[in-house]
Design an enzyme around this catalytic site. Structure first.
Site: not given
Length: 361
Positions: A239, A269
């Protein structure tokens, strides 16, 4: 004192003859009584003089205390005449503005207010004169070296001995509070990872864009962008690497847009872009291509070149039917999923059925 003594001698000389004749007719006891009364009167005068001197000393001490409180108060004081010119100021105000006190006198107070806030001061002055109330006024002033600082103004209108109005202005430096407020506003309106606008600020700008278009009839586009393959980056590199990629791509995408456009991160995203002031729908095509290209640029993360792409959905405003902000976002989101279904790394346009000239690429 010499004038008083001279007047006393003149009065004494004028009345001297009658007083002398009366004095010669007095007995010894009467003269002693008169001398005693004069002595008592002299003592009374001396006591009154001592009391007067004591009061004068106290008044001088009070004046010095008032002077110190006025000069060295933690806030600035300025007295303005009816034309807004500074006629009196304390040392604190001079230090705030980084000028000598004498240099501030006969200067217009508005001279030290930045150009962008002149209207704020004008409206504040107008409201103060019309209502007599003291509205809140926060504006920016500048020092002699052009350094800006935030101030809060509190003003009272008084009249001098000639019944001419004067403005007593209290200046408080609120720069630290404003700095804290700006930080809080940034936290509330911007994404902490990419520093792009978040959902809250996006909603405000979207409503502003709709209002502007309703006035000027110039279209704008709403773009919904989702990265292709981002989950794989997180799963493969972690991450932290995904966050680095988001920051890099956010920078790339922002650079591909114009100054008037807005790009916001609304989660994960997913991004929303507003393309403003379009001459027509076709005008956005080059920007769409640049935006897609900006997401495909490889990014170096931990000595690994990471590359993704994006799927983009577009809708436009105004439309034939009335739509609100939420409907525009839903349309762009729907178009984005159509772009993903068509193979990703492309855009899909949600437009009225009679205009499908740039539906997908």
């Amino acid at each position: 004192m010499s004038n008083i003594r001279q007047r006393a001698e003149e009065i004494a000389h004028k009345n001297g003859t009658d007083e002398l004749q009366n004095f010669e007719n007095l007995s010894s006891a009467e003269i002693k009584k008169m001398v005693h009364e004069l002595h008592l009167h002299q003592i009374e005068l001396e006591l009154q003089n001592e009391e007067l001197q004591r009061v004068q000393r106290e008044l001088e001490e009070e004046r010095k205390r008032y002077f110190d409180l006025y000069e060295f108060a933690p806030i600035g004081y300025c007295t303005l005449n009816e034309h807004g010119v500074i006629v009196q100021t304390n040392l604190t105000a001079a230090l705030m503005l980084d000028h000598h006190q004498s240099a501030l006198l006969q200067q217009s107070f508005s001279t030290f207010i930045i150009h962008e806030d002149q209207d704020i001061y004008y409206l504040y002055s107008k409201q103060l004169l019309q209502s007599g109330s003291n509205p809140i006024c926060e504006l920016r002033m500048f020092k002699s070296d052009q350094t800006l600082f935030w101030t809060n103004l509190t003003t009272t209108i008084v009249r001098d001995s000639n019944n001419i109005p004067q403005w007593r202005v209290v200046i408080s430096d609120i720069s630290e509070r404003k700095k804290y407020e700006i930080q809080l506003q940034h936290i509330a309106q911007y994404d902490p990872l990419t520093s792009l606008p978040n959902r809250i600020l996006l909603a405000d700008r979207l409503h502003q864009a709709m209002a502007q278009t309703n006035r000027h009839k110039q279209p704008f586009a709403v773009l919904y962008l989702d990265l292709d393959g981002f989950k794989n980056v997180n799963d493969t590199y972690g991450h932290e690497a995904g966050d680095q990629l988001l920051v890099a791509l956010a920078t790339n995408m922002k650079r591909s847009l114009r100054e008037v456009d807005t790009i916001a991160r609304i989660g994960g995203d997913e991004f929303v872009i507003l393309l403003l002031n379009l001459n027509d729908i076709q005008a956005c095509v080059p920007m769409l291509n640049r935006l897609l290209e900006s997401t495909q640029k490889p990014v170096l993360i931990d000595n690994q070149m990471v590359k993704v792409s994006a799927s983009l959905g577009i809708t436009f405003y105004p439309q034939i039917i009335n739509v609100d902000a939420d409907q525009l976002l839903a349309q762009a989101d729907y178009a984005m999923y159509q772009a993903k279904s068509a193979g990703k790394n492309r855009y899909y346009v949600f437009v009225p059925e009679e205009n499908e000239s740039i539906r997908s690429n």
